[in-house]
Design a protein around this motif. Structure first.
Motif, PDB file in Angstrom:
ATOM      1  N   ALA A  72       5.380   0.789  10.332  1.00  0.00           N
ATOM      2  CA  ALA A  72       6.620   0.945   9.559  1.00  0.00           C
ATOM      3  C   ALA A  72       6.353   0.764   8.071  1.00  0.00           C
ATOM      4  CB  ALA A  72       7.686  -0.028  10.051  1.00  0.00           C
ATOM      5  N   GLY A  73       5.322   1.446   7.554  1.00  0.00           N
ATOM      6  CA  GLY A  73       5.095   1.552   6.106  1.00  0.00           C
ATOM      7  C   GLY A  73       5.858   2.772   5.607  1.00  0.00           C
TER       8      GLY A  73
ATOM      9  N   GLY B  48       5.483   5.928   8.012  1.00  0.00           N
ATOM     10  CA  GLY B  48       6.162   5.810   9.295  1.00  0.00           C
ATOM     11  C   GLY B  48       7.682   5.770   9.157  1.00  0.00           C
TER      12      GLY B  48
ATOM     13  N   ILE C  95       7.084   1.311  15.611  1.00  0.00           N
ATOM     14  CA  ILE C  95       6.401   0.093  16.037  1.00  0.00           C
ATOM     15  C   ILE C  95       5.691  -0.569  14.862  1.00  0.00           C
ATOM     16  CG2 ILE C  95       4.558  -0.774  17.543  1.00  0.00           C
ATOM     17  CD1 ILE C  95       5.217   1.462  19.426  1.00  0.00           C
TER      18      ILE C  95
ATOM     19  N   ARG D 191       3.559  -4.216  13.638  1.00  0.00           N
ATOM     20  CA  ARG D 191       2.925  -5.450  14.094  1.00  0.00           C
ATOM     21  C   ARG D 191       3.397  -6.681  13.322  1.00  0.00           C
ATOM     22  NH1 ARG D 191      -1.841  -7.166  11.460  1.00  0.00           N
ATOM     23  NH2 ARG D 191      -2.207  -6.043   9.542  1.00  0.00           N
TER      24      ARG D 191
ATOM     25  N   LYS E 256       3.011  -7.340   6.197  1.00  0.00           N
ATOM     26  CA  LYS E 256       1.551  -7.220   6.089  1.00  0.00           C
ATOM     27  C   LYS E 256       1.146  -6.375   4.889  1.00  0.00           C
ATOM     28  CE  LYS E 256       0.838  -9.050  10.227  1.00  0.00           C
ATOM     29  NZ  LYS E 256       0.162 -10.364  10.334  1.00  0.00           N
ATOM     30  N   ASN E 257       2.104  -5.934   4.106  1.00  0.00           N
ATOM     31  CA  ASN E 257       1.780  -4.885   3.140  1.00  0.00           C
ATOM     32  C   ASN E 257       1.874  -5.350   1.695  1.00  0.00           C
ATOM     33  OD1 ASN E 257       1.663  -3.453   5.480  1.00  0.00           O
ATOM     34  ND2 ASN E 257       3.562  -2.338   5.155  1.00  0.00           N
ATOM     35  N   MET E 258       0.949  -4.864   0.891  1.00  0.00           N
ATOM     36  CA  MET E 258       1.002  -5.125  -0.546  1.00  0.00           C
ATOM     37  C   MET E 258       0.542  -3.882  -1.282  1.00  0.00           C
ATOM     38  SD  MET E 258      -2.003  -5.347  -2.262  1.00  0.00           S
ATOM     39  CE  MET E 258      -2.941  -6.601  -3.030  1.00  0.00           C
TER      40      MET E 258
ATOM     41  N   THR F   9       5.053  -6.232  17.167  1.00  0.00           N
ATOM     42  CA  THR F   9       4.540  -5.440  18.277  1.00  0.00           C
ATOM     43  C   THR F   9       3.309  -4.673  17.809  1.00  0.00           C
ATOM     44  OG1 THR F   9       6.810  -5.159  19.042  1.00  0.00           O
ATOM     45  CG2 THR F   9       5.169  -3.685  19.976  1.00  0.00           C
TER      46      THR F   9
ATOM     47  N   GLY G 207      -1.670   3.096   8.486  1.00  0.00           N
ATOM     48  CA  GLY G 207      -2.285   2.586   7.263  1.00  0.00           C
ATOM     49  C   GLY G 207      -3.803   2.618   7.303  1.00  0.00           C
TER      50      GLY G 207
ATOM     51  N   TYR H  60      -8.746  -4.853  -3.321  1.00  0.00           N
ATOM     52  CA  TYR H  60      -7.984  -5.449  -4.426  1.00  0.00           C
ATOM     53  C   TYR H  60      -7.379  -6.786  -4.024  1.00  0.00           C
ATOM     54  CZ  TYR H  60      -8.353  -1.478  -7.517  1.00  0.00           C
ATOM     55  OH  TYR H  60      -8.854  -0.535  -8.360  1.00  0.00           O
TER      56      TYR H  60
ATOM     57  N   ILE I 265      -7.965  -0.054  -0.223  1.00  0.00           N
ATOM     58  CA  ILE I 265      -7.443   1.300  -0.392  1.00  0.00           C
ATOM     59  C   ILE I 265      -8.513   2.254   0.122  1.00  0.00           C
ATOM     60  CG2 ILE I 265      -6.528   3.017  -2.011  1.00  0.00           C
ATOM     61  CD1 ILE I 265      -5.920   0.842  -3.970  1.00  0.00           C
TER      62      ILE I 265
ATOM     63  N   ARG J  82      -1.556   6.843  -6.778  1.00  0.00           N
ATOM     64  CA  ARG J  82      -0.438   7.198  -5.910  1.00  0.00           C
ATOM     65  C   ARG J  82      -0.838   6.970  -4.472  1.00  0.00           C
ATOM     66  NH1 ARG J  82       2.104  12.299  -8.909  1.00  0.00           N
ATOM     67  NH2 ARG J  82       3.742  11.736  -7.476  1.00  0.00           N
TER      68      ARG J  82
ATOM     69  N   THR K 123       2.049   5.494  -1.913  1.00  0.00           N
ATOM     70  CA  THR K 123       3.307   5.419  -1.172  1.00  0.00           C
ATOM     71  C   THR K 123       3.999   6.770  -1.159  1.00  0.00           C
ATOM     72  OG1 THR K 123       4.429   4.702  -3.179  1.00  0.00           O
ATOM     73  CG2 THR K 123       3.781   2.987  -1.646  1.00  0.00           C
TER      74      THR K 123
ATOM     75  N   ALA L 127       2.203   9.082   1.103  1.00  0.00           N
ATOM     76  CA  ALA L 127       2.503   8.660   2.472  1.00  0.00           C
ATOM     77  C   ALA L 127       3.885   9.178   2.889  1.00  0.00           C
ATOM     78  CB  ALA L 127       2.441   7.137   2.584  1.00  0.00           C
TER      79      ALA L 127
HETATM   80  C1  FAD Z   1      -3.890  -2.902  -4.519  1.00  0.00           C
HETATM   81  C2  FAD Z   1      -3.116  -1.681  -4.194  1.00  0.00           C
HETATM   82  C3  FAD Z   1      -2.302  -1.123  -5.165  1.00  0.00           C
HETATM   83  C4  FAD Z   1      -1.561   0.019  -4.883  1.00  0.00           C
HETATM   84  N1  FAD Z   1      -0.707   0.484  -5.826  1.00  0.00           N
HETATM   85  C5  FAD Z   1       0.106   1.522  -5.534  1.00  0.00           C
HETATM   86  C6  FAD Z   1       1.115   1.932  -6.437  1.00  0.00           C
HETATM   87  O1  FAD Z   1       1.323   1.329  -7.498  1.00  0.00           O
HETATM   88  N2  FAD Z   1       1.884   2.991  -6.114  1.00  0.00           N
HETATM   89  C7  FAD Z   1       1.714   3.652  -4.930  1.00  0.00           C
HETATM   90  O2  FAD Z   1       2.451   4.600  -4.680  1.00  0.00           O
HETATM   91  N3  FAD Z   1       0.777   3.283  -4.041  1.00  0.00           N
HETATM   92  C8  FAD Z   1      -0.025   2.232  -4.309  1.00  0.00           C
HETATM   93  N4  FAD Z   1      -0.956   1.818  -3.385  1.00  0.00           N
HETATM   94  C9  FAD Z   1      -1.160   2.614  -2.161  1.00  0.00           C
HETATM   95  C10 FAD Z   1      -0.077   2.387  -1.124  1.00  0.00           C
HETATM   96  O3  FAD Z   1       0.144   1.018  -0.915  1.00  0.00           O
HETATM   97  C11 FAD Z   1      -0.465   3.019   0.205  1.00  0.00           C
HETATM   98  O4  FAD Z   1      -0.937   4.314  -0.025  1.00  0.00           O
HETATM   99  C12 FAD Z   1       0.720   3.079   1.163  1.00  0.00           C
HETATM  100  O5  FAD Z   1       1.104   1.795   1.526  1.00  0.00           O
HETATM  101  C13 FAD Z   1       0.383   3.872   2.417  1.00  0.00           C
HETATM  102  O6  FAD Z   1       1.475   3.878   3.262  1.00  0.00           O
HETATM  103  P1  FAD Z   1       1.306   4.030   4.843  1.00  0.00           P
HETATM  104  O7  FAD Z   1       2.675   4.079   5.381  1.00  0.00           O
HETATM  105  O8  FAD Z   1       0.381   5.142   5.132  1.00  0.00           O
HETATM  106  O9  FAD Z   1       0.529   2.729   5.303  1.00  0.00           O
HETATM  107  P2  FAD Z   1       0.922   1.171   5.175  1.00  0.00           P
HETATM  108  O10 FAD Z   1       1.837   0.957   4.045  1.00  0.00           O
HETATM  109  O11 FAD Z   1      -0.352   0.437   5.204  1.00  0.00           O
HETATM  110  O12 FAD Z   1       1.729   0.887   6.519  1.00  0.00           O
HETATM  111  C14 FAD Z   1       1.112   0.811   7.770  1.00  0.00           C
HETATM  112  C15 FAD Z   1       1.934  -0.100   8.639  1.00  0.00           C
HETATM  113  O13 FAD Z   1       1.485  -0.028   9.984  1.00  0.00           O
HETATM  114  C16 FAD Z   1       1.417  -1.307  10.548  1.00  0.00           C
HETATM  115  N5  FAD Z   1       0.419  -1.195  11.624  1.00  0.00           N
HETATM  116  C17 FAD Z   1      -0.878  -0.840  11.503  1.00  0.00           C
HETATM  117  N6  FAD Z   1      -1.480  -0.744  12.693  1.00  0.00           N
HETATM  118  C18 FAD Z   1      -0.544  -1.055  13.611  1.00  0.00           C
HETATM  119  C19 FAD Z   1      -0.561  -1.115  15.036  1.00  0.00           C
HETATM  120  N7  FAD Z   1      -1.666  -0.842  15.729  1.00  0.00           N
HETATM  121  N8  FAD Z   1       0.580  -1.474  15.682  1.00  0.00           N
HETATM  122  C20 FAD Z   1       1.714  -1.759  14.972  1.00  0.00           C
HETATM  123  N9  FAD Z   1       1.789  -1.698  13.627  1.00  0.00           N
HETATM  124  C21 FAD Z   1       0.672  -1.346  12.952  1.00  0.00           C
HETATM  125  C22 FAD Z   1       1.044  -2.195   9.395  1.00  0.00           C
HETATM  126  O14 FAD Z   1       1.423  -3.539   9.618  1.00  0.00           O
HETATM  127  C23 FAD Z   1       1.825  -1.564   8.252  1.00  0.00           C
HETATM  128  O15 FAD Z   1       3.125  -2.084   8.125  1.00  0.00           O
HETATM  129  C24 FAD Z   1      -1.679   0.645  -3.619  1.00  0.00           C
HETATM  130  C25 FAD Z   1      -2.494   0.081  -2.631  1.00  0.00           C
HETATM  131  C26 FAD Z   1      -3.189  -1.085  -2.899  1.00  0.00           C
HETATM  132  C27 FAD Z   1      -4.002  -1.703  -1.817  1.00  0.00           C
END
Ligand code: FAD
Ligand code: SF4
Ligand code: SF4
Lengths: 436, 102
Positions: free
Chosen positions: A13-14, A17, A34, A36, A43-45, A129, A167, A190, A287, A317, A319, A322
């Motif tokens: 749920a990033g 998702g 789903i 975790r 869990k996200n930063m 979960t 992620g 980071y 990253i 970039r 988020t 994504a």
């Molecule tokens: C230091 C840093 C700085 C950044 N700065 C920026 C910025 O300024 N602007 C920007 O746009 N982007 C930035 N990013 C990038 C951005 O954070 C990511 O690209 C973005 O979060 C990706 O989204 P996502 O939904 O793919 O994955 P995520 O945000 O990582 O979400 C994945 C989710 O899935 C969950 N998950 C994983 N595996 C499982 C499993 N097996 N079962 C259940 N749950 C699970 C995790 O807990 C998480 O909540 C930065 C990243 C970092 C690390």
């Protein structure tokens, strides 16, 4: 909760998702989302900035409700040396008017709000979960199709199609055979601290009015010769500060990320910005920077991959990319439902959408920059050093004629390394930092 | 660089972790650490210093309850010697409810 069946199961749920969950639920598909963590965002930063344009594509006018920190009006890049910084930047007051440009945000606040939009549209959110595996059904004699996910409590949730938005870890993506292993040279690591400071102090230190925010990116000094960056964001009543770089270099140079952060905070130009600010959070994340050649197979029978799991990151970039990949995945899944065919035959439409996107073009382009840094890991360091030495000379009040001074500075810069390399350093320095 | 644990103020004062009973991190082969790994990078790349070399037992000590799931493991170990998986759902680091920190 029995062994339920949904149209779509989304893992993670990033931003990727939750986007897909929202759009699919709006399209009347049954969706399980789903996560975790205790909540989405637990869990996200990130740094970070939420970009208005792509986000508004998913939720028009989101800034009226979303938990955002400040509207970014000032963007700066600092080339930092020990006692100085050459600064490039822009302040645009128009960015403080609707529809805005970008916002500072904290993911542990933003992500739960975003996921809740999907819940309000009808998606079923399951937190705490962990999805541990995929389950398959046979189609035909030799082929199999993904048919759902297995949870850590042993339950199975069945679905016509599974979207992996898990992620950077990409565990299930790897299990599904869609992505090979990745190397430390394709990851940056980071660390971040959030430091509490009253809004009034933030505003006077950064020259802002209430609600306005500032973002500074830094190269050179912060990373102590590791290829990477420092960054600072103003939040409503805290400051986010991050630093990090390529994991293989952190290893080979024997640098500890926490020590980097401590050292960065001690820099005289940073120290004055964060003085009296009290640390309230310490976070860390990788990253995936594998770039174009590491992008996994994006789809297979009954399965799609979006966001960081698919290595879709470009510059600063992530988020937004994504979210857009979540949007394309949702569009493709809606088509698959209309055709009642969830096999690769229909799902391959997702790959076409991704490959045609603007962000894939910039991910492709950054290939050169990655190669360049491999060959010249000292580029940022040399660039910042030269720029700061030159600036000290330039701004020092002296008694020589300004033409003589300029000529000396020029000779110094061009004498430091072949001209072409200085200019190339600058070019890639800025390009890798990404858009301003 | 110097030791994280010796730092005066510890970031653990403001990190919230709900540790599982079992470790989600294991060293696959302790001999590899001893014989093949000169610099032991896990002892410094980890942002919360989960790994430390224990002089007495001559092996890596794993304080899994300090892990904040940055996901650098298992990639950081040059010998692919770290078995790392997610903590069970709901366990591990929690960046939400930061205000609940005592
Ligand atoms: C230091 C840093 C700085 C950044 N700065 C920026 C910025 O300024 N602007 C920007 O746009 N982007 C930035 N990013 C990038 C951005 O954070 C990511 O690209 C973005 O979060 C990706 O989204 P996502 O939904 O793919 O994955 P995520 O945000 O990582 O979400 C994945 C989710 O899935 C969950 N998950 C994983 N595996 C499982 C499993 N097996 N079962 C259940 N749950 C699970 C995790 O807990 C998480 O909540 C930065 C990243 C970092 C690390
Ligand atoms: S880096 Fe890997 S091999 Fe080296 S000490 Fe740590 S776990 Fe052992
Ligand atoms: S995942 Fe990150 S925090 Fe956890 S042990 Fe590995 S390096 Fe340390």
């Amino acid at each position: 909760m029995g062994n339920d069946r949904y149209n779509v199961v989304i893992v993670g749920a990033g931003p990727a998702g939750s986007t897909a969950a929202l759009l699919l639920a709006q399209n009347n598909l049954s969706v399980a989302l789903i996560e975790r963590g205790k909540k989405p965002g637990s869990k996200n930063m990130f740094g970070g900035s939420i970009y208005r344009k792509p986000t508004a594509k998913i939720i028009p006018g989101f800034w009226k409700e979303a938990p955002l920190e400040r509207t970014i009006i000032t963007d700066e890049l600092w080339l930092m040396d020990r006692t100085s910084a050459v600064k490039a930047g822009f302040t645009g007051l128009k960015f403080n008017e609707e529809p805005y440009n970008k916002f500072s945000a904290i993911r542990s606040k933003f992500d739960p709000w975003f996921a809740n939009q999907a819940v309000k549209a009808g998606a079923k959110l399951m937190t705490e979960t962990l999805a541990v595996d995929l389950v398959y059904e046979k189609i035909g004699l030799l082929k199999k199709k993904v048919d759902g996910v297995k949870l850590d409590n042993g339950e199975v949730i069945y679905a016509d199609v599974v979207l992996l938005a898990e992620g950077a870890s990409a565990n299930l993506t790897q299990k599904a055979g869609l992505r090979g292993s990745i190397e430390a040279s394709s990851l940056t690591l980071y660390v971040k601290e959030e430091l509490a400071l009253p809004a009034k102090k933030i505003e006077s230190r950064f020259n802002l009015e209430p609600g306005e925010g500032s973002n500074i990116g830094m190269i050179g000094y912060p990373t102590a010769s590791v290829v990477g960056k420092g960054g600072l964001w103003t939040n409503q009543d805290s400051i986010s500060i991050i630093v990090g770089g390529y994991l293989n270099q952190i290893n080979s140079k024997g640098v500890s990320p926490y020590q980097l952060l401590t050292r960065f905070k001690e820099h005289p130009l940073i120290k004055r910005l964060i003085s009296d600010a009290k640390p309230i959070a310490y976070k860390s994340h990788i990253i995936p920077k594998g770039g174009y050649e590491s992008i996994p197979t994006l789809y297979d029978d009954g399965i799609l991959v979006a966001g960081d799991a698919a290595m879709m990151v470009s510059g600063r970039r992530g988020t937004d990319i994504a979210m857009l990949s979540g949007l394309y995945a949702a569009e493709t899944i809606a088509q698959a439902r209309a055709a009642q065919d969830y096999t690769a035959k229909v799902l391959k439409g997702y790959k076409k959408r991704i490959m045609d996107s603007f962000f894939m073009k910039s991910i492709k382009k950054s290939k050169n920059s990655k190669q360049y840094y491999k060959e010249h890991p000292d580029a940022d360091f040399l660039l910042t050093k030269a720029a700061n030495d030159a600036a000290y000379r330039f701004f020092t009040v002296g008694i020589e004629a300004s033409e003589t001074k300029m000529k000396k500075i020029k000779d110094e810069i061009f004498g430091m390394q072949p001209t072409k390399k200085t200019l190339t350093d600058l070019y890639y320095g800025i390009q890798d930092w990404g858009i301003f | 660089m110097s030791n994280f644990l010796k730092a005066e103020e510890s970031p653990f004062d403001y990190i919230k972790i709900k540790p599982d009973d079992e470790s989600h991190i294991d060293i696959k082969n302790r001999k590899t650490c001893l014989k093949a790994c000169e610099n032991k990078p896990c002892t410094y790349y980890c942002p919360t210093r989960v790994f430390a070399w224990d002089e007495e037992s001559n092996q890596i000590k794993v304080s899994y309850t300090r892990c904040i799931e940055c996901l650098a493991c298992p990639y950081g170990c040059p010998h692919n010697n770290i078995e790392w998986h997610f903590p069970k759902g709901g366990y591990g680091v929690n960046y939400s409810d930061q205000e609940d920190l005592s």
